[in-house]
Design an enzyme around this catalytic site. Structure first.
Site, PDB file in Angstrom:
ATOM      1  N   CYS A 127       0.838  -1.186   0.000  1.00  0.00           N
ATOM      2  CA  CYS A 127       0.000   0.000   0.000  1.00  0.00           C
ATOM      3  C   CYS A 127       0.881   1.247   0.000  1.00  0.00           C
ATOM      4  O   CYS A 127       2.096   1.158   0.147  1.00  0.00           O
ATOM      5  CB  CYS A 127      -0.917  -0.001   1.219  1.00  0.00           C
ATOM      6  SG  CYS A 127      -0.024  -0.233   2.761  1.00  0.00           S
ATOM      7  N   CYS A 136       3.071   1.755   2.995  1.00  0.00           N
ATOM      8  CA  CYS A 136       4.212   0.839   3.113  1.00  0.00           C
ATOM      9  C   CYS A 136       5.379   1.377   2.292  1.00  0.00           C
ATOM     10  O   CYS A 136       6.526   1.359   2.728  1.00  0.00           O
ATOM     11  CB  CYS A 136       3.828  -0.549   2.613  1.00  0.00           C
ATOM     12  SG  CYS A 136       2.242  -1.120   3.220  1.00  0.00           S
TER      13      CYS A 136
END
Lengths: 78, 353
Positions: free
Chosen positions: A11, A14
């Site tokens: 994501c 991240c």
């Protein structure tokens, strides 16, 4: 040489966390190797319940969001 | 996204600075909030349209609702951000592991509201819960409540529709999460997990949790501010768009049209609303302003609530993520049980109100 693992399914947060780790290491002059762990099974097995998570040399230091920049430097410097 | 570069050289502000700052913010918030109606009327009067015409109604509606919703959201999301800093998925898991069904489902659904959770970590969280001995049904109660009963939905319902409807949504959203989890637990479907998840379940020990990071009150306020920033980044456009559509419906759609299509008399309206909601994937922010306008035009409360719950709780993308850990059969049961709960709520409300 420190091994840093960033746990997350890929994501946005991240990615941002991985970038933060790189920046912090560059700032401190610490040599690191980053591994992004995206497989949900490996993430779960590492004990990360909410992503992103960060482990340094096998020790899980943070989970559940982007880490605080100052704290991150502290973990990398230790 | 750029992270703030902390300056470790300067000592951090003491907590009382933050307390003062938060108190000042609350005061200003309260003063501004009281002035919203006169200001929105004033803005509407600047437009070269008759105030009581369709366009005038729509304009006034828009300029009152947008700032009102934004202000309510800021306040509640900040508060929830601070509250959530006291919880974590790890602590929740520790509280839930080994709990019996029933009590476990109630606790789990309630914790689903206050535990920080992002649907992108649904899979690691699911595995983490199940492998640590949290019963399957209890895990589902958490996974249903966490997205469905959220502060954005509640604030929007409160601000745009009324506190009664918000309270109703909270109570019945929780009830569905508790009961659906309980039913799934009773069905004993552990065998329907993907094989590799079952292996972890039987083999691995619960992994060690991260050491608790100590947070000061200032840290918690900062997390609250961060939550506001994040939520607004995600939803501001939806809110403006949603309220815009709501304003159009408010001004232009004839009174009885919605009553005919979505009224309490048409029994099929509730299942139709649930079915329509599944493929729709938007957050609460986009859907609620539309709901307000529909209610205002005579759509039945049960039908509208069912639609909203279905949009938020049963989303196709989330099922695709969950496919990694659940078999299709288990996903079908999950959808079936939750959809039945939502149907029941829809019919019940159309009967009562």
């Amino acid at each position: 040489m420190k091994t840093v693992k960033v746990y997350g399914p890929g994501c946005k947060r991240c990615e941002a966390t991985a970038t933060m780790v790189k920046d912090a290491a560059a700032k401190l002059g610490v040599e690191i190797e980053i591994e992004k762990v995206t497989d949900p099974r490996s993430i779960a097995m590492a004990g990360v319940l909410s992503t992103p998570g960060v482990a340094i040399d096998g020790r899980l230091v943070h989970t559940g969001g982007m880490p605080d920049a100052a704290k991150l430097e502290g973990w990398l410097a230790a | 996204m750029s992270a703030d570069i902390a300056t470790p050289l300067r000592p951090p502000r003491p907590d009382w600075h933050w307390h003062l700052g938060v108190a000042a913010f609350l005061l200003v918030w309260w003063l501004v909030y009281g002035q919203l109606i006169p200001v929105s009327e004033w803005i509407a009067s600047l437009f070269p349209v008759e105030r009581h015409s369709h366009t005038g109604e729509a304009v006034a509606f828009f300029f009152y609702d947008v700032p009102k919703v934004m202000m309510l959201l800021t306040l509640i999301v900040f508060a929830m951000g601070v509250v959530r800093s006291f919880f974590s998925p790890e602590k929740t898991r520790a509280l839930l592991s080994g709990k019996s069904e029933g009590v476990g489902n109630v606790l789990s659904a309630s914790l689903g509201i206050v535990t920080p959770f992002c649907s992108c970590s649904a899979v690691p969280l699911f595995i983490g819960f199940v492998s640590a001995g949290v019963p399957l049904g209890v895990t589902f109660s958490f996974l249903i409540a966490a997205p469905m009963v959220n502060e954005v939905a509640l604030v929007l319902l409160f601000g745009l529709v009324g506190w009664q409807v918000a309270a109703t949504y909270l109570v019945f959203g929780l009830a569905i999460a508790i009961l659906a989890g309980f039913v799934i637990g009773k069905l004993r479907l552990e065998g329907w997990l993907q094989d590799w998840v079952r292996d972890i379940h039987s083999g691995a020990d619960a992994p060690v949790a991260v050491e608790d990071e100590r947070l000061t009150m200032a840290d918690r306020y900062k997390l609250g501010i961060e939550a506001v920033r994040e939520i607004f980044g995600k939803v501001w456009m939806w809110i403006i768009l949603g309220i815009g559509v709501g304003a159009l419906i408010h001004g232009y759609v004839p009174e009885d049209l919605m009553a005919r299509i979505m009224g309490a008399d048409a029994w099929w309206s509730v299942p139709a609303a649930v079915l329509m909601g599944i493929p729709m994937y938007t957050n609460a922010a986009g859907v609620i302003p539309i709901i307000e306008a529909l209610l205002g035009k005579g759509a039945a409360l049960g039908t509208v609530l069912a639609f909203m719950m279905s949009v938020i709780a049963l989303s196709l993308p989330e099922m695709i993520i969950l496919k990694q850990v659940l078999t299709l059969r288990l996903i079908a049961v999950f959808v079936g049980v939750v959809a039945s709960g939502i149907l029941a709520v829809g019919f019940l409300f159309n009967q009562i109100f």
